[in-house]
Design a protein around this motif. Sequence first.
Motif, PDB file in Angstrom:
ATOM      1  N   GLY A   8       6.588   7.113 -11.943  1.00  0.00           N
ATOM      2  CA  GLY A   8       7.699   6.356 -11.398  1.00  0.00           C
ATOM      3  C   GLY A   8       8.627   7.251 -10.591  1.00  0.00           C
ATOM      4  O   GLY A   8       8.991   8.341 -11.040  1.00  0.00           O
ATOM      5  N   LEU A   9       9.013   6.789  -9.394  1.00  0.00           N
ATOM      6  CA  LEU A   9       9.897   7.541  -8.503  1.00  0.00           C
ATOM      7  C   LEU A   9      11.213   6.793  -8.308  1.00  0.00           C
ATOM      8  O   LEU A   9      11.216   5.573  -8.153  1.00  0.00           O
ATOM      9  CB  LEU A   9       9.243   7.722  -7.124  1.00  0.00           C
ATOM     10  N   ASP A  10      12.323   7.559  -8.288  1.00  0.00           N
ATOM     11  CA  ASP A  10      13.595   6.967  -7.877  1.00  0.00           C
ATOM     12  C   ASP A  10      14.378   7.910  -6.968  1.00  0.00           C
ATOM     13  O   ASP A  10      15.531   7.653  -6.648  1.00  0.00           O
ATOM     14  CB  ASP A  10      14.441   6.568  -9.090  1.00  0.00           C
ATOM     15  N   GLY A  11      13.751   9.006  -6.550  1.00  0.00           N
ATOM     16  CA  GLY A  11      14.408   9.966  -5.676  1.00  0.00           C
ATOM     17  C   GLY A  11      15.163  11.046  -6.403  1.00  0.00           C
ATOM     18  O   GLY A  11      15.637  12.003  -5.781  1.00  0.00           O
ATOM     19  N   SER A  12      15.288  10.962  -7.721  1.00  0.00           N
ATOM     20  CA  SER A  12      16.016  11.969  -8.490  1.00  0.00           C
ATOM     21  C   SER A  12      15.185  13.239  -8.637  1.00  0.00           C
ATOM     22  O   SER A  12      13.950  13.209  -8.537  1.00  0.00           O
ATOM     23  CB  SER A  12      16.348  11.428  -9.877  1.00  0.00           C
ATOM     24  N   PRO A  13      15.834  14.382  -8.897  1.00  0.00           N
ATOM     25  CA  PRO A  13      15.069  15.602  -9.181  1.00  0.00           C
ATOM     26  C   PRO A  13      14.128  15.423 -10.363  1.00  0.00           C
ATOM     27  O   PRO A  13      13.028  15.986 -10.382  1.00  0.00           O
ATOM     28  CB  PRO A  13      16.156  16.644  -9.480  1.00  0.00           C
ATOM     29  N   GLU A  60      12.062   3.522   2.092  1.00  0.00           N
ATOM     30  CA  GLU A  60      10.702   3.315   2.569  1.00  0.00           C
ATOM     31  C   GLU A  60       9.922   4.616   2.609  1.00  0.00           C
ATOM     32  O   GLU A  60       8.723   4.646   2.330  1.00  0.00           O
ATOM     33  CB  GLU A  60      10.759   2.689   3.965  1.00  0.00           C
ATOM     34  N   ARG A  61      10.603   5.707   2.956  1.00  0.00           N
ATOM     35  CA  ARG A  61       9.912   6.976   3.144  1.00  0.00           C
ATOM     36  C   ARG A  61       9.734   7.777   1.853  1.00  0.00           C
ATOM     37  O   ARG A  61       8.903   8.694   1.811  1.00  0.00           O
ATOM     38  CB  ARG A  61      10.655   7.835   4.163  1.00  0.00           C
ATOM     39  N   LEU A  62      10.508   7.455   0.821  1.00  0.00           N
ATOM     40  CA  LEU A  62      10.456   8.269  -0.398  1.00  0.00           C
ATOM     41  C   LEU A  62       9.042   8.409  -0.955  1.00  0.00           C
ATOM     42  O   LEU A  62       8.556   9.535  -1.144  1.00  0.00           O
ATOM     43  CB  LEU A  62      11.407   7.704  -1.454  1.00  0.00           C
ATOM     44  N   PRO A  63       8.322   7.322  -1.268  1.00  0.00           N
ATOM     45  CA  PRO A  63       6.971   7.507  -1.808  1.00  0.00           C
ATOM     46  C   PRO A  63       6.026   8.133  -0.795  1.00  0.00           C
ATOM     47  O   PRO A  63       5.152   8.929  -1.160  1.00  0.00           O
ATOM     48  CB  PRO A  63       6.538   6.091  -2.200  1.00  0.00           C
ATOM     49  N   HIS A  64       6.195   7.792   0.507  1.00  0.00           N
ATOM     50  CA  HIS A  64       5.332   8.356   1.545  1.00  0.00           C
ATOM     51  C   HIS A  64       5.522   9.865   1.642  1.00  0.00           C
ATOM     52  O   HIS A  64       4.557  10.644   1.688  1.00  0.00           O
ATOM     53  CB  HIS A  64       5.636   7.690   2.880  1.00  0.00           C
ATOM     54  N   ASP A  65       6.783  10.323   1.684  1.00  0.00           N
ATOM     55  CA  ASP A  65       7.060  11.755   1.810  1.00  0.00           C
ATOM     56  C   ASP A  65       6.627  12.523   0.567  1.00  0.00           C
ATOM     57  O   ASP A  65       6.126  13.647   0.651  1.00  0.00           O
ATOM     58  CB  ASP A  65       8.540  11.987   2.074  1.00  0.00           C
ATOM     59  N   THR A  66       6.827  11.919  -0.613  1.00  0.00           N
ATOM     60  CA  THR A  66       6.403  12.577  -1.854  1.00  0.00           C
ATOM     61  C   THR A  66       4.886  12.720  -1.884  1.00  0.00           C
ATOM     62  O   THR A  66       4.357  13.770  -2.268  1.00  0.00           O
ATOM     63  CB  THR A  66       6.887  11.775  -3.071  1.00  0.00           C
ATOM     64  N   ALA A  67       4.180  11.674  -1.466  1.00  0.00           N
ATOM     65  CA  ALA A  67       2.719  11.736  -1.423  1.00  0.00           C
ATOM     66  C   ALA A  67       2.247  12.811  -0.451  1.00  0.00           C
ATOM     67  O   ALA A  67       1.301  13.565  -0.745  1.00  0.00           O
ATOM     68  CB  ALA A  67       2.151  10.376  -1.031  1.00  0.00           C
ATOM     69  N   PRO A  75      -5.070  19.077  -2.176  1.00  0.00           N
ATOM     70  CA  PRO A  75      -5.795  18.425  -1.084  1.00  0.00           C
ATOM     71  C   PRO A  75      -6.978  17.574  -1.547  1.00  0.00           C
ATOM     72  O   PRO A  75      -7.404  16.676  -0.817  1.00  0.00           O
ATOM     73  CB  PRO A  75      -6.264  19.605  -0.223  1.00  0.00           C
ATOM     74  N   ASP A  76      -7.505  17.840  -2.740  1.00  0.00           N
ATOM     75  CA  ASP A  76      -8.650  17.067  -3.225  1.00  0.00           C
ATOM     76  C   ASP A  76      -8.244  15.864  -4.075  1.00  0.00           C
ATOM     77  O   ASP A  76      -9.113  15.115  -4.545  1.00  0.00           O
ATOM     78  CB  ASP A  76      -9.571  17.972  -4.061  1.00  0.00           C
ATOM     79  N   LEU A  77      -6.960  15.677  -4.266  1.00  0.00           N
ATOM     80  CA  LEU A  77      -6.473  14.602  -5.136  1.00  0.00           C
ATOM     81  C   LEU A  77      -6.257  13.321  -4.328  1.00  0.00           C
ATOM     82  O   LEU A  77      -5.614  13.335  -3.276  1.00  0.00           O
ATOM     83  CB  LEU A  77      -5.153  15.027  -5.786  1.00  0.00           C
ATOM     84  N   ARG A  78      -6.800  12.212  -4.818  1.00  0.00           N
ATOM     85  CA  ARG A  78      -6.566  10.918  -4.181  1.00  0.00           C
ATOM     86  C   ARG A  78      -5.202  10.398  -4.625  1.00  0.00           C
ATOM     87  O   ARG A  78      -4.944  10.244  -5.824  1.00  0.00           O
ATOM     88  CB  ARG A  78      -7.654   9.912  -4.550  1.00  0.00           C
ATOM     89  N   ILE A  79      -4.325  10.140  -3.664  1.00  0.00           N
ATOM     90  CA  ILE A  79      -2.959   9.705  -3.956  1.00  0.00           C
ATOM     91  C   ILE A  79      -2.696   8.383  -3.250  1.00  0.00           C
ATOM     92  O   ILE A  79      -2.921   8.259  -2.044  1.00  0.00           O
ATOM     93  CB  ILE A  79      -1.928  10.748  -3.507  1.00  0.00           C
ATOM     94  N   VAL A  80      -2.241   7.408  -3.988  1.00  0.00           N
ATOM     95  CA  VAL A  80      -1.814   6.136  -3.410  1.00  0.00           C
ATOM     96  C   VAL A  80      -0.352   5.937  -3.783  1.00  0.00           C
ATOM     97  O   VAL A  80       0.155   6.524  -4.741  1.00  0.00           O
ATOM     98  CB  VAL A  80      -2.676   4.958  -3.913  1.00  0.00           C
ATOM     99  N   HIS A  81       0.357   5.122  -2.998  1.00  0.00           N
ATOM    100  CA  HIS A  81       1.757   4.879  -3.296  1.00  0.00           C
ATOM    101  C   HIS A  81       2.122   3.463  -2.924  1.00  0.00           C
ATOM    102  O   HIS A  81       1.504   2.843  -2.045  1.00  0.00           O
ATOM    103  CB  HIS A  81       2.660   5.883  -2.578  1.00  0.00           C
ATOM    104  N   GLU A  82       3.118   2.954  -3.610  1.00  0.00           N
ATOM    105  CA  GLU A  82       3.589   1.601  -3.340  1.00  0.00           C
ATOM    106  C   GLU A  82       5.050   1.477  -3.732  1.00  0.00           C
ATOM    107  O   GLU A  82       5.593   2.302  -4.471  1.00  0.00           O
ATOM    108  CB  GLU A  82       2.749   0.571  -4.093  1.00  0.00           C
ATOM    109  N   GLN A  83       5.674   0.446  -3.231  1.00  0.00           N
ATOM    110  CA  GLN A  83       7.059   0.156  -3.534  1.00  0.00           C
ATOM    111  C   GLN A  83       7.150  -1.261  -4.073  1.00  0.00           C
ATOM    112  O   GLN A  83       6.531  -2.180  -3.528  1.00  0.00           O
ATOM    113  CB  GLN A  83       7.905   0.304  -2.271  1.00  0.00           C
ATOM    114  N   VAL A  84       7.891  -1.429  -5.152  1.00  0.00           N
ATOM    115  CA  VAL A  84       8.078  -2.754  -5.737  1.00  0.00           C
ATOM    116  C   VAL A  84       9.574  -3.042  -5.779  1.00  0.00           C
ATOM    117  O   VAL A  84      10.399  -2.135  -5.900  1.00  0.00           O
ATOM    118  CB  VAL A  84       7.464  -2.842  -7.142  1.00  0.00           C
ATOM    119  N   THR A  85       9.934  -4.293  -5.687  1.00  0.00           N
ATOM    120  CA  THR A  85      11.347  -4.665  -5.546  1.00  0.00           C
ATOM    121  C   THR A  85      11.899  -5.408  -6.751  1.00  0.00           C
ATOM    122  O   THR A  85      13.052  -5.817  -6.740  1.00  0.00           O
ATOM    123  CB  THR A  85      11.541  -5.538  -4.293  1.00  0.00           C
TER     124      THR A  85
END
Length: 295
Positions: A8-13, A60-67, A75-85
């Motif tokens: 889970g992401l919220d932008g916090s450290p 919008e960019r938080l999960p994209h930039d973190t990924a 580099p070998d890890l498959r990473i997906v991201h999404e945002q829910v409201t």
Amino acid sequence: MPRTVTVGLDGSPESLAAADWAAREAQWRGLSLNLIHALDWHSFTYAPLTGGKSLARWAERLPHDTAARLRRDHPDLRIVHEQVTTEPVPSLLAAAGDAELLVLGSRGLSRVTGVLVGSVALSIVARAELPVVLVPTGGPDRGGRLTGSATTASAPPARSEVVLGLDLGRPADQLLDFAFDAAARRAATLRVIHGWSPPRAYSHPLPWSTGAPPQVARELADVLHPWRAKFPRVEVNEQAVVGSPAEHLVDASDHAALMVVGRFTHGPRPGPRIGPVTHAVLHRSAAPVAVIAHG
């Protein structure tokens, strides 16, 4: 759908530290990493102080930039991201439906007052059926790297301890399997701590100066015997100690790569629950804490 490690992401450290930890764990397990940004007003606590359009762009960019950052380190890890409201607790629990592990950040450390663990994290721990890991931040993690910073995917994990708090009254297979497997993946020693308290009617001094009665130690050894056979490469250090295990576990977290504790799901009262020992470890551990639900 493939199994994942979900974070889970919220932008916090704290959540960024959790993402780093989850990426390493996903790579060790050979799983995909799923980044979830549950967007509600709490998420904007860590947003830049700018106008509405900039806030929306940041969210919008938080999960994209973190990924993107995690892909550079893994580099070998498959990473997906999404945002829910929707609300973060049901959103994260629903998103983790196909996950092997849900990873969240926890806030601060204090041995005097305890950690202020976020209400979202505690609510999820109290309700989740899958293992949940809370990752602290603010210093070196117990994998040998800084939390919240970039990691080196090729660097081996530091050899350290996985610590398991075990109640011999409820030695759940899910708890033991998770702890032994975690130690095996890390090439780490597994320290198993069981706290024994004398009966209330036991008024004379204990004849055992350094631990629980011999029969308790034998019972602990018997419980661990089949798991030692299943994981022969895992070195096990078993400790039957006097008193509540909470203080022993918190002290052990200073040298741990991971703490493993249980959450009993079928108590005398209905509804979400976190037991007192698990609650104490969540609030005061210096290491990541995995909470394993069991019946």
